[in-house]
Write an enzyme that holds these catalytic residues in place. Structure first.
Site, short mmCIF file in Angstrom:
data_model
loop_
_atom_site.label_atom_id
_atom_site.label_comp_id
_atom_site.label_asym_id
_atom_site.label_seq_id
_atom_site.Cartn_x
_atom_site.Cartn_y
_atom_site.Cartn_z
N ALA A 66 1.13 -1.67 0.31
CA ALA A 66 0.14 -0.11 -0.02
C ALA A 66 0.96 1.56 -0.40
CB ALA A 66 -1.19 0.02 1.45
N GLY A 105 0.30 -5.28 0.89
CA GLY A 105 -0.53 -5.17 0.07
C GLY A 105 -0.04 -5.35 -1.86
N GLU A 108 -0.99 -9.41 -1.83
CA GLU A 108 -2.35 -9.29 -1.64
C GLU A 108 -2.79 -9.37 -2.75
OE1 GLU A 108 -2.24 -6.68 1.73
OE2 GLU A 108 -3.55 -8.10 2.97
N GLU A 128 4.05 -6.26 6.76
CA GLU A 128 2.73 -4.95 7.80
C GLU A 128 3.27 -4.87 9.26
OE1 GLU A 128 2.05 -6.81 5.30
OE2 GLU A 128 0.64 -5.54 3.83
N1 CAA Z 1 5.15 3.03 1.03
C1 CAA Z 1 5.00 4.70 0.41
N2 CAA Z 1 6.29 4.10 -0.33
C2 CAA Z 1 7.49 3.87 -0.61
C3 CAA Z 1 7.25 2.41 0.15
C4 CAA Z 1 5.21 1.97 0.33
N3 CAA Z 1 4.50 0.96 0.57
N4 CAA Z 1 7.72 1.87 -0.11
C5 CAA Z 1 8.59 2.42 -0.74
N5 CAA Z 1 8.56 3.81 -0.46
C6 CAA Z 1 9.58 4.80 -1.01
C7 CAA Z 1 10.51 4.86 0.47
O1 CAA Z 1 10.01 5.97 0.53
C8 CAA Z 1 11.66 5.48 -0.53
O2 CAA Z 1 11.49 6.85 -0.94
P1 CAA Z 1 12.72 7.84 -1.07
O3 CAA Z 1 12.69 8.04 -2.44
O4 CAA Z 1 11.50 9.03 -1.22
O5 CAA Z 1 12.56 8.16 0.03
C9 CAA Z 1 11.57 5.07 -1.68
O6 CAA Z 1 10.44 4.34 -1.86
C10 CAA Z 1 11.94 4.13 -1.97
O7 CAA Z 1 12.23 3.01 -1.19
P2 CAA Z 1 13.89 2.36 0.13
O8 CAA Z 1 15.04 3.47 0.04
O9 CAA Z 1 13.02 1.48 1.12
O10 CAA Z 1 14.18 1.23 -1.15
P3 CAA Z 1 14.66 -0.50 -1.15
O11 CAA Z 1 15.49 -0.13 -2.94
O12 CAA Z 1 16.09 -0.14 0.07
O13 CAA Z 1 13.26 -0.62 -0.41
C11 CAA Z 1 11.47 -1.91 -0.62
C12 CAA Z 1 12.46 -1.28 -1.47
C13 CAA Z 1 12.26 -3.44 0.24
C14 CAA Z 1 10.37 -2.08 -1.09
C15 CAA Z 1 11.31 -0.80 0.98
O14 CAA Z 1 11.17 0.23 0.66
C16 CAA Z 1 9.95 -1.71 2.17
O15 CAA Z 1 10.48 -2.25 2.63
N6 CAA Z 1 9.36 -0.99 1.63
C17 CAA Z 1 7.53 -1.05 2.48
C18 CAA Z 1 7.33 -1.70 1.93
C19 CAA Z 1 5.83 -2.42 2.78
O16 CAA Z 1 6.64 -2.28 3.79
N7 CAA Z 1 4.94 -2.83 2.03
C20 CAA Z 1 3.81 -2.78 3.29
C21 CAA Z 1 2.84 -1.78 3.10
S1 CAA Z 1 1.77 -1.53 4.28
C22 CAA Z 1 0.34 -2.71 3.60
O17 CAA Z 1 0.40 -2.57 2.33
C23 CAA Z 1 -1.39 -2.69 4.00
C24 CAA Z 1 -1.92 -3.89 3.62
O18 CAA Z 1 -2.53 -4.49 3.71
C25 CAA Z 1 -2.90 -3.05 1.97
#
Ligand code: CAA
Length: 692
Positions: A66, A105, A108, A128
């Site tokens: 998400a 998400g 999902e 999450e």
């Molecule tokens: N939403 C918004 N922005 C996000 C994001 C997300 N889910 N995931 C990453 N970003 C952004 C980061 O803030 C970063 O932004 P900036 O460049 O402006 O700082 C950019 O994307 C790149 O992220 P990373 O620096 O972390 O890049 P990476 O290559 O080292 O890692 C990743 C990539 C593994 C995807 C890591 O970003 C990550 O773990 N993201 C979160 C994943 C997550 O927790 N997803 C679940 C979200 S909650 C959800 O989905 C609820 C649901 O059930 C619907």
């Protein structure tokens, strides 16, 4: 090719419709992406020429979850549930083509496809829990149905990203594609589905993997018990477990209702707010305003480390772990051999627990070379000095390094608080000198405090920040001041803890309050663990402090079976009557009377001066932003993640209350509690710590 919207295309590959998402950086499920998916699937479903539908992403990754930035805001456009319903109920095969990471998400969405194809480098997970949440789009109900409840428990409460091969074994992925040929493989898979008339598998309908655990609460109880220490204080792991229990025991839609209710509670709660803040704080900390992204980097292919002690050895492991050659220099042969042996022992322990293979132990050890000659550091790209904390010793080493190391090499010190400008001043290249402050055990602890001295060049800073990421550390850039950010703030808490003891609070009272707040242990238990005799010299001890007396009695902490606490043979701590008597004798000697100190006072006295010190650090420009301080305290000092960090916590209490209390303490107990001028200003202007 048809553009569905700015982030989504629909094209035909023969009789297979291909929906392509392209929403950098990580294809998060923003309103635009949801709209693109919804409209894309609607069009592809309606098109009789499309016999199957492939969903694939451009850029570095499949959907990574998400859009976290949208949480708490008003939702626009189609919901994720609308998208999922459309996909899952499509009358033709839907295939998710996964590269990079399918997280939260994102997974999902993949779980409502009828089949999943992934490249071997892809990773899949429901992380999450690390944001204080649970998967709120059916993931809690679908993952157990695909992978079984045991796997779901492990993955969802750890947030671990499973590699594609493991995902294939657990049934989360149906086929692995050759790297770089994902689109072709997914389209071919889709054609096979059509040709072979494969069923449109809806994960929600498959109960075979959950049936065995139905009506067996003991499975979940055992899991809770086994992980109680790890989950302590956090709401999200427990809520994830409850959802998996619902997946096992309830029909799909009822389980989904449980998921929605619990997700709602978490997403509006304070823990998740703090954890989401931390996610962005860590990323924000990587941005240095005056060091642009295109700053030239210094290639680091080899590293030298001075000192084969616990610190030097731990630091060396970080580099060997990622394939960088390390030369460790020691003065004494025995110390060097002992150091190398400890490193090997650490690796072998990891291997015995299945963390790495025996071959990897040898590969990593082969990257580490011991030496008794500093001249061997001539060719390395980066040197990290990790000897004990004495300015004269460090200056001597840096003088030698300046003469030995090649031009352009980075000269780093692991000092935990000495003046790096002074260290740099003995070299002819202060621009090459930087602090790389690792935390013990350096192969485990996540934090790297990167300390910028007056003359440190931007390239050296940028390279250090990048290197930190490469070795899996979370970096924060700080300035030179005694103790830098972490230890400088710690000193406030330590001072108050000691003072509280002299007023009548027992060490175990203070430890309990801080433990209950969420720290892994309190300051006295920590001292016992580290050893009370660190920095204590028998010959110079005059019994002037409680620690002196404890050490003189050979109560040196856990290693001697007694310190502030008494320990049994399993190292379980018990409050010690001996310590209590020593403390009471000291109090009598000072002529004061012990008083009852409330838990509330313990907490406020320990924590508020830390927040105040954080403000002073910002006032002096020794940290870039308040969230960087929180990054340091969460990752280096065990500040409970669900409380954000001292500065975030300060905002939850309110700057005005912190100021009021500091003034009250100052009036009673003097200038240890003098509010920072910036704190007064902040309150006068009605601002928050996070505005700093
Ligand atoms: N939403 C918004 N922005 C996000 C994001 C997300 N889910 N995931 C990453 N970003 C952004 C980061 O803030 C970063 O932004 P900036 O460049 O402006 O700082 C950019 O994307 C790149 O992220 P990373 O620096 O972390 O890049 P990476 O290559 O080292 O890692 C990743 C990539 C593994 C995807 C890591 O970003 C990550 O773990 N993201 C979160 C994943 C997550 O927790 N997803 C679940 C979200 S909650 C959800 O989905 C609820 C649901 O059930 C619907």
């Amino acid at each position: 090719m048809t553009a569905i919207n700015p982030v989504t295309d629909l094209s035909m590959d023969g009789d297979v419709a291909v929906i392509t998402l392209n929403s950098p950086p990580v294809n998060a499920l923003s309103a635009n992406v949801r709209e693109g998916l919804f409209e894309g699937f609607k069009a592809a479903t309606a098109d009789p020429a499309a016999k199957a539908i492939v969903l694939i992403c451009e850029g570095r990754t499949f959907i990574a979850g998400a859009d976290i930035t949208e949480f708490g805001g008003a939702s626009r456009g189609p919901s994720l549930f609308d998208v999922q319903e459309m996909m899952e109920n499509a009358p033709k095969p839907v295939i998710a083509a996964i590269h990079g990471t399918a997280l939260g998400g994102g997974l999902e969405v993949a779980l409502v496809a009828h089949y999943r194809v992934a490249v071997p480098s892809a990773r899949l997970g429901l992380p999450e829990v690390n944001l204080g949440l649970l998967p709120g789009a059916g993931g809690t109900q679908r993952l157990p149905r695909v992978a079984g409840p045991e796997k779901a428990l492990e993955m969802m409460t750890s947030g671990r990203h499973a590699p594609a091969k493991e995902a294939l074994e657990m049934g989360l992925v149906d086929e692995l594609a050759e790297e770089g040929k994902l689109r072709e493989a997914a389209v071919a898979f889709a054609r096979r589905c059509v040709a072979e008339n494969k069923p449109l598998v809806r994960v929600r309908d498959n109960n075979s993997k959950v049936e065995a655990a139905r009506g067996k609460p003991e499975i979940f109880e055992a899991f809770r018990k086994a992980n109680a220490r790890k989950f302590r204080g956090f709401l999200a792991p427990e809520y994830n477990i409850r959802c998996i229990e619902a997946a096992v025991n309830l029909p799909f839609d009822e389980g989904l209702a449980v998921e929605r209710k619990l997700f709602g509670e978490l997403v509006t709660g304070s823990q998740s707010a703090a954890q989401r803040y931390s996610f962005f704080a860590e990323r924000q900390a990587q941005k240095i305003p005056d060091v642009p992204d295109d700053t030239p980097l210094i290639p680091v292919k080899s590293v030298g480390i001075i000192g084969a002690g616990t610190m030097g050895g731990g630091i060396a492991m970080n580099f060997a772990n990622v394939g960088i050659a390390v030369t460790i220099v020691e003065v004494q042969k025995e110390a060097l051999e002992r150091g190398l042996k400890v490193i090997r022992g650490n690796y072998e322990r990891t291997a015995s627990r299945g963390g790495i293979t025996a071959a990897q132990v040898e590969e990593r050890m082969a990257l580490i070379t011991g030496s008794l000659d500093m001249n061997d550091l001539a060719p390395v790209d980066l040197v990290i000095e990790a000897v004990f904390e004495r300015m004269d010793v460090k200056k001597d080493i840096f003088t030698k390094l300046d003469a030995i190391c090649k031009p352009g090499a980075i000269l780093a010190t692991n000092t935990s608080g000495l003046n790096i400008d002074e260290i740099a001043s003995v070299t002819k290249r202060p621009e090459a000198v930087i602090g790389l402050h690792f935390f013990s055990p350096a192969n485990v602890m996540k934090l790297l405090e990167i300390v910028r001295a007056d003359h440190t060049s931007k390239s050296v800073i940028a390279t250090s920040m990048k290197l930190a990421k490469q070795i899996g550390k979370i970096a924060a850039l700080v300035g030179v001041c005694p103790g830098f950010v972490g230890n400088r703030i710690l000193a406030q808490r330590q001072r108050e803890a000691q003072k509280l003891v002299m007023e009548g609070a027992m060490p175990w009272d203070i430890d309990r309050v801080l433990y209950d707040f969420g720290f892994p242990m309190g300051p006295f238990a920590m001292s016992d663990l580290a050893g009370l005799d660190i920095g204590w010299v028998k010959e110079r001890s005059k019994g002037e402090s409680i620690r002196d007396v404890l050490c003189e009695m050979d109560r040196r902490g856990q290693k001697t079976g007694a310190g502030y606490y008494d320990y049994d043979e399993n190292r379980n701590a018990k409050p010690s009557p001996v310590t209590e008597k020593i403390i009471n004798d000291f109090i009598v000697k000072t002529g004061s009377n012990p008083r009852t100190v409330s838990d509330e006072e313990i907490l406020e006295r320990c924590i508020y001066p830390m927040i105040n010190e954080g403000v002073k650090i910002l006032e002096e420009g020794k940290a870039i932003r308040s969230s960087d301080i929180d990054v340091v305290w969460q990752n280096g000092y065990g500040w409970p993640v669900y409380r954000g960090g001292p500065m975030w916590y300060g905002d939850q209490i309110g700057a005005a209350k912190v100021l009021e209390k500091m003034k009250e303490f100052q009036a009673k107990m003097g200038d240890d509690f003098k509010p920072a001028a910036l704190l007064e200003k902040l309150v006068a202007e009605g601002k928050k710590f996070s505005d700093l």
